[in-house]
Scaffold this active site. Structure first.
Site, PDB file in Angstrom:
ATOM      1  N   HIS A 257       1.828   7.752  -0.731  1.00 38.06           N
ATOM      2  CA  HIS A 257       3.161   8.374  -0.770  1.00 38.06           C
ATOM      3  C   HIS A 257       3.633   8.713   0.650  1.00 38.06           C
ATOM      4  CE1 HIS A 257       3.708   8.826  -5.145  1.00 38.06           C
ATOM      5  NE2 HIS A 257       2.418   9.048  -5.202  1.00 38.06           N
ATOM      6  N   ASP A 320      -2.357  12.201  -4.556  1.00 42.36           N
ATOM      7  CA  ASP A 320      -2.216  11.458  -5.820  1.00 42.36           C
ATOM      8  C   ASP A 320      -1.897   9.987  -5.570  1.00 42.36           C
ATOM      9  OD1 ASP A 320       0.219  12.431  -4.710  1.00 42.36           O
ATOM     10  OD2 ASP A 320       1.286  11.844  -6.531  1.00 42.36           O
ATOM     11  N   GLU A 321      -2.230   9.190  -6.541  1.00 36.59           N
ATOM     12  CA  GLU A 321      -1.787   7.794  -6.627  1.00 36.59           C
ATOM     13  C   GLU A 321      -1.935   7.016  -5.317  1.00 36.59           C
ATOM     14  OE1 GLU A 321       1.645   8.061  -9.999  1.00 36.59           O
ATOM     15  OE2 GLU A 321       2.172   8.940  -8.079  1.00 36.59           O
ATOM     16  N   SER A 322      -3.062   7.223  -4.643  1.00 31.76           N
ATOM     17  CA  SER A 322      -3.302   6.462  -3.409  1.00 31.76           C
ATOM     18  C   SER A 322      -3.948   5.129  -3.792  1.00 31.76           C
ATOM     19  CB  SER A 322      -4.222   7.250  -2.478  1.00 31.76           C
ATOM     20  OG  SER A 322      -3.465   7.992  -1.572  1.00 31.76           O
ATOM     21  N   HIS A 323      -3.172   4.307  -4.503  1.00 35.36           N
ATOM     22  CA  HIS A 323      -3.747   3.106  -5.123  1.00 35.36           C
ATOM     23  C   HIS A 323      -4.198   2.058  -4.115  1.00 35.36           C
ATOM     24  CE1 HIS A 323      -2.589   5.035  -8.722  1.00 35.36           C
ATOM     25  NE2 HIS A 323      -1.347   4.620  -8.769  1.00 35.36           N
TER      26      HIS A 323
END
Ligand code: ACM
Length: 506
Positions: A257, A320-323
């Site tokens: 993000h 979060d969501e550190s894909h």
């Protein structure tokens, strides 16, 4: 027909001329959040032309609260003057000599025919007592102002009762944030989490990295011009919140993000090239370069400047969501950020994925998606903040007809947002593990204050009650009646709430 119309008109004129009916039974007064104990005395106190406010032992804090109460009364056309000492004629007594049992945020409000006595141990408790009094009073000036007599003894079940506003997807100006702060204060909420940086925008001035706002702050979802807070504007919001007993928790989301930062400084990218600014709504494609030393210099500088602007204990680091950050890079990154925070005397808060890292017992894990991450955090001795998206996300649509918002977690009608308890929703997550509840508003689709109000109200009133009131005292059938009673008050405040068909609105 004409006679009938005349009758209707006369009836209307007659009822319009009557002062509104004020309940004399304190238990019939709709309060949200519901207090822990309400004992009605069955009579009423009538406000005189001038109501003295007595400060028991004047101090800076008590003076400020006296003036705040005076302003609230004035807005209802009730004049008051501030005096010191014990009550000598009918009025309102404010005292910080309340019993220890009230704790840091509790209050005791006793209303008799002779006057109102509001006691707390700490200033926050008096502030919450004043919020209850505001809800007991009419919401606009009336000919005769009365409140029902009785005793309220009240204190919250959780120390952390908050909301989040995503000012990264769409920027919200300080004046709008202040309106939101006022709404939280009215509901006895005490934390505002500001999501200050994401792929679509960087919203806080960092003097040592000026391009973050110059470039990263220049846009938002949909391609609008974005914006950012200067440190001075931010400090002013922090102070405004503090006057209302609200702590602002700033969030800089990392290592994912981070496109706005990656577009501002090429050196933060692994390939050394600045990424393009992004105005879409996909997630999970960006990451800081976790094996470059400059990344940690960047994080250190940002945290240092933010810590200097943050009176509260916590800084939120997202996580979060550190894909596109492999777990073997993600874990040491979060570990190192935790150390940087400690160096700047702040504790770490992060979304539930950070439970994978070596978090210490001062860290708070914000459970939004995965209860197994919350349980992992609990095993590591960390505390949990409850924001399960299916219940607490304010950007979830009410139902399939809602024009704003998203529904990837669920449709969340007013009853669904209210009828749950953070300490029993998931196995292994209990009251003793929780610091409280937060209701986040993500703003992919929310562009202004009117849209914010529509998604936030009325659900946030339920979230406020979950954070404040013991589960045994929370009943949907009772809540929906109290909520219905609040409608004219919300309208008078200009709040554009969602008029759910589940509520028989007054
Ligand atoms: C989140 O909703 N990505 C924390």
């Amino acid at each position: 027909m004409l006679r009938f119309s005349l009758l209707v008109l006369l009836a209307c004129l007659w009822s319009c001329a009557q002062p509104p009916v004020v309940p004399m039974n304190l238990t019939e007064s709709a309060l949200i959040p519901q207090p822990q104990s309400v004992t009605p005395f069955g009579k009423s106190y009538r406000f005189d032309a001038v109501t003295p406010i007595y400060l028991t032992t004047p101090s800076g804090k008590l003076d400020t609260l006296g003036q705040y109460l005076q302003q609230q009364l004035q807005a209802l056309g009730l004049q008051s003057d501030i005096r010191t000492g014990e009550m000598e004629q009918a009025g309102i007594q404010l005292s910080l000599n309340g019993p220890d049992s009230l704790g840091a945020e509790g209050y005791l409000l006793e209303i008799t025919e002779e006057g109102l006595y509001l006691q707390a141990k700490e200033a926050a408790g008096l502030f919450y007592g004043i919020q209850s009094l505001r809800q007991l009073l009419p919401f606009e000036p009336t000919d005769t102002t009365r409140v029902a007599t009785g005793r309220i003894v009240d204190a919250p079940v959780y120390p952390h009762r908050g909301a989040m506003l995503d000012v990264a997807r769409h920027f919200f100006k300080p004046a709008d944030v202040k309106v939101f702060i006022d709404y939280l204060a009215m509901l006895k909420m005490n934390k505002l989490h500001l999501h200050l940086a994401d792929d679509q925008g960087w919203r806080i001035e960092i003097k040592s990295w000026p391009k973050l706002t110059e470039i990263g702050g220049s846009t938002q979802v949909g391609g609008g011009q974005g914006g950012f807070y200067t440190q001075q504007e931010y400090a002013d919001m922090v102070a405004y919140a503090a006057e209302r007993f609200i702590t602002i928790i700033p969030e800089i989301d990392m290592p994912g993000h981070t496109n706005a930062a990656l577009a501002s400084y090429p050196e933060l990218n692994c390939d050394g090239k600045a990424s393009a600014l992004y105005t879409g709504t996909e997630v999970g494609f960006s990451t800081l370069c976790t094996d470059k030393e400059v990344t940690y210099q960047f994080v250190d500088d940002v945290i240092r400047e933010l810590a200097a602007l943050t009176p509260g204990a916590y800084i939120h680091i997202g996580g979060d969501e550190s894909h596109v950050t492999p777990l073997e890079d993600y874990i040491p990154f979060i570990n190192r950020v935790q150390q940087i925070l400690r160096k700047h005397n702040k504790k770490m808060m992060g979304w539930d994925e950070i439970a994978h890292a070596d978090i210490d017992t001062t860290t708070v894990v914000q459970w939004w998606a995965a209860p197994e991450n919350a349980r992992k955090a609990i095993k590591k001795g960390a505390k949990v903040l409850a924001s399960p998206a299916k219940k607490a996300y304010l950007d979830m649509q009410y139902d399939s007809t809602t024009q704003l918002g998203l529904h990837w977690a669920a449709y969340v009608e007013v009853d669904s947002a209210y009828r749950w308890d953070p300490a029993s929703l998931q196995a292994g997550i209990k009251k003793e593990h929780l610091i409280g509840i937060e209701a986040p508003l993500w703003t992919e689709t929310i562009t202004n204050l009117d849209e914010l109000e529509y998604m936030v109200f009325p659900r946030i009133m339920g979230h406020a009650e979950i954070g404040w009131t013991a589960p045994a005292l929370r009943k949907w059938e009772d809540y929906r009646v109290r909520l219905a009673t609040m409608a004219p008050r919300l309208k008078a405040m200009g709040i554009d709430f969602y008029a759910s068909a589940q509520i028989d609105w007054k």
